[in-house]
Design an enzyme around this catalytic site. Structure first.
Site, PDB file in Angstrom:
ATOM      1  N   LYS A  22       0.822  -1.222   0.000  1.00  0.00           N
ATOM      2  CA  LYS A  22       0.000   0.000   0.000  1.00  0.00           C
ATOM      3  C   LYS A  22       0.855   1.271   0.000  1.00  0.00           C
ATOM      4  CE  LYS A  22      -2.648   0.934   3.811  1.00  0.00           C
ATOM      5  NZ  LYS A  22      -2.567   2.314   4.309  1.00  0.00           N
ATOM      6  N   SER A  23       1.882   1.287   0.844  1.00  0.00           N
ATOM      7  CA  SER A  23       2.723   2.497   0.934  1.00  0.00           C
ATOM      8  C   SER A  23       3.430   2.774  -0.390  1.00  0.00           C
ATOM      9  CB  SER A  23       3.816   2.307   1.991  1.00  0.00           C
ATOM     10  OG  SER A  23       3.289   2.429   3.259  1.00  0.00           O
ATOM     11  N   ASP A 332       3.143  -0.884  11.789  1.00  0.00           N
ATOM     12  CA  ASP A 332       1.803  -1.363  11.435  1.00  0.00           C
ATOM     13  C   ASP A 332       1.580  -2.824  11.831  1.00  0.00           C
ATOM     14  OD1 ASP A 332       1.205   1.112  10.452  1.00  0.00           O
ATOM     15  OD2 ASP A 332       1.673   0.616   8.376  1.00  0.00           O
ATOM     16  N   ARG A 363      -4.812   2.008  18.726  1.00  0.00           N
ATOM     17  CA  ARG A 363      -4.588   0.555  18.621  1.00  0.00           C
ATOM     18  C   ARG A 363      -4.103  -0.069  19.930  1.00  0.00           C
ATOM     19  NH1 ARG A 363      -2.113   0.637  12.506  1.00  0.00           N
ATOM     20  NH2 ARG A 363      -4.127   0.562  11.458  1.00  0.00           N
TER      21      ARG A 363
END
Ligand code: S3P
Length: 484
Positions: A22-23, A332, A363
């Site tokens: 994604k990055s 992440d 989180r």
């Protein structure tokens, strides 16, 4: 509400191929858009965040075509200053990478534009990026509120979307980053492309370096020396023509942990990005005793991103200490590592995890509340503003848990001025039992809880898992192919 049911799986076996990281994919659109020439991006992931990046740049006048069948997009670059003023505000969804990096390129455009965001991103701090861009001479206004938490160091207020930015006439700066953030670093480097002279960014700890690698691929004048990155402005970028996005290691992490903790498992994950600034999860799991092997290691395009296959066999895990300096390389993956720690023998400690509070959700809260409901032994130690002095002389802090535990866990150097002195302590080895848990609208919490549910005794129910589409729309379908 429709709950998603998960029951214990016996083991996972087979081979999987993941969509692009994604990055890296998000950066491929942004950098292609401001380069000269046409770029074809292969293995492009159609997750929500990356689709928001495409929409944003289409709104800025860039032609982008998509061929979903072959997972390829083509971006028709218009040069550094070739973006067009949009008709109105641009909505960037909940993609933090899109918002922060796009601010970097808008800093160099000669028009004003307002970026608005979804509910979760609208609550995430932006002063960390607006402050350095203002130092470069950009006019920016954002929604501002008095600061209640220590979100950006040494300020009395914080800023949030919507953000209005008017770029042009940038001056180069030397910026010592107070927070380790790849998004902030990238925004400054992208803005540096427009400044006359050299812009320097100094990181407190190295973060993911996808922007640096991709800028080099597009022939930017960029030099990296340890934690200092120097970018030369006013040099047009040249498209390499084609980019292959390697598989997403953050997506792989859910399968890596699942195969490790389910006895009798063996899986192969092909073509995963193995950039050392992202492989913290593999290092930590190996330290915990995981059986993880890398094969077919290769650099697909010289100096771009390393790629390889990962073979994981189940194994017994032991506890570990994750140091503050390791956090950016696995930021992440902390939710799924918390799950792994519950299945490991002994006490695991996660140090310097404060940034987790300001992701798509808090989180630390989402994962500890959920895992505690499943029988895990988790304590969170937080700093308050009174008490013992911080080692770097940035004021004072006192550590406490609800049960009054003292500062004994906080020896050592915290570095920087952020003072995000939070620790998670997990006593592993307790029986994890299915429960009704919540995704908190966060993709990584949702996927971590699916994995926890598959390894737990009995049944688990997760309130709403549609948020998984933010990063990994085919997570469940891939999972089904390997569950035995
Ligand atoms: C990202 C950097 C990290 C990460 C996020 C993606 C990026 O955020 O958590 O999911 O693409 O640069 P920070 O820069 O806020 O640490």
């Amino acid at each position: 509400m429709r709950f998603f049911p998960v029951k214990r799986a016996s083991c996972v076996k087979g081979e999987i191929l993941l969509l692009g990281d994604k990055s890296i994919a998000c950066r491929s659109i942004i950098i292609s858009a401001i380069s000269c020439g046409k770029t074809t991006v292969e293995n492009f992931p159609p997750n929500k965040d990356c689709l928001w990046t495409i929409k944003t740049f289409k709104n800025l006048g860039i032609k982008i075509t998509q061929n979903q069948k072959v997972k390829t997009i083509t971006v028709f670059g218009n040069g550094l200053c070739g973006l067009n003023k949009p008709k109105g505000p641009i909505f960037v969804g909940d993609s933090g990478t899109t918002l922060r990096l796009t601010l970097g390129v808008l800093a160099g455009q000669n028009f004003a534009v307002t970026l608005t965001a979804g509910k979760s991103l609208s609550g995430r701090p932006m002063l960390r990026v607006t402050a350095p861009l203002r130092m470069m001479g950009v006019e920016i206004s954002a929604r501002r509120t008095p600061k209640t938490k220590n979100l950006t160091p040494n300020t009395k207020f914080e800023e949030y979307p919507p953000i209005t930015i008017r770029g042009g006439n940038l001056k180069p700066i030397t910026y010592r980053m107070p927070v380790a953030s790849a998004q902030v670093k990238s925004a400054i480097l992208l803005a540096g492309l427009y400044a006359k002279g050299k812009t320097r960014v100094i990181e407190p700890v190295k973060t993911r370096d996808h922007t640096e690698r991709m800028l080099r691929l597009f022939r930017a004048g960029i030099k990296v020396n340890e934690n200092t990155i120097v970018i030369k402005g006013k040099k047009e970028l040249v498209s390499p023509g084609r980019i292959l996005i390697p598989g997403d290691i953050s997506s792989a992490s859910f399968f890596i942990v699942l195969a490790t903790i389910l006895p009798g498992s063996r899986i192969l994950i092909k073509n995963v990005n193995l950039n050392p600034s992202r492989t913290g999860i593999i290092k930590v799991l190996k330290r915990m005793g995981a059986d993880i092997r890398i094969t077919n290691y290769q650099l697909p395009i010289t100096n771009y991103e390393p790629i390889g296959d990962i073979i994981i066999k189940s194994s017994k895990l032991k506890s570990t200490i994750i140091k503050k300096e390791e956090i950016p390389s696995l930021i992440d993956e902390l939710p799924i590592l918390m799950v792994a720690a519950c299945f490991a023998k002994g006490e695991s400690v996660f140090e310097g995890v404060g940034e987790l509070r300001i992701k798509e959700t808090d989180r630390i809260r989402s994962m500890s509340e959920n895992l505690k409901k499943m029988g895990a032994d988790i304590r969170v130690l937080s700093a308050t503003s009174r008490g013992a002095r911080l080692p770097d002389g940035q004021g004072s802090a006192k550590f406490a848990t609800k049960n009054g535990e003292s500062a004994k866990h906080f020896g050592g150097n915290f570095g920087g001025k952020t003072a995000r002195l939070e620790k998670i302590i997990i006593q592993g080895g307790r029986t994890i039992i299915g429960a009704t848990v919540k995704s908190f609208g966060d993709h990584r919490t949702a996927m971590s809880m699916v994995v926890a549910g598959l390894a737990a005794e009995g049944k688990t129910r997760i309130d709403n898992i549609s948020c998984i589409n933010k990063s990994f729309p085919n997570f469940l379908s891939l999972l089904k192919t390997i569950i035995q």
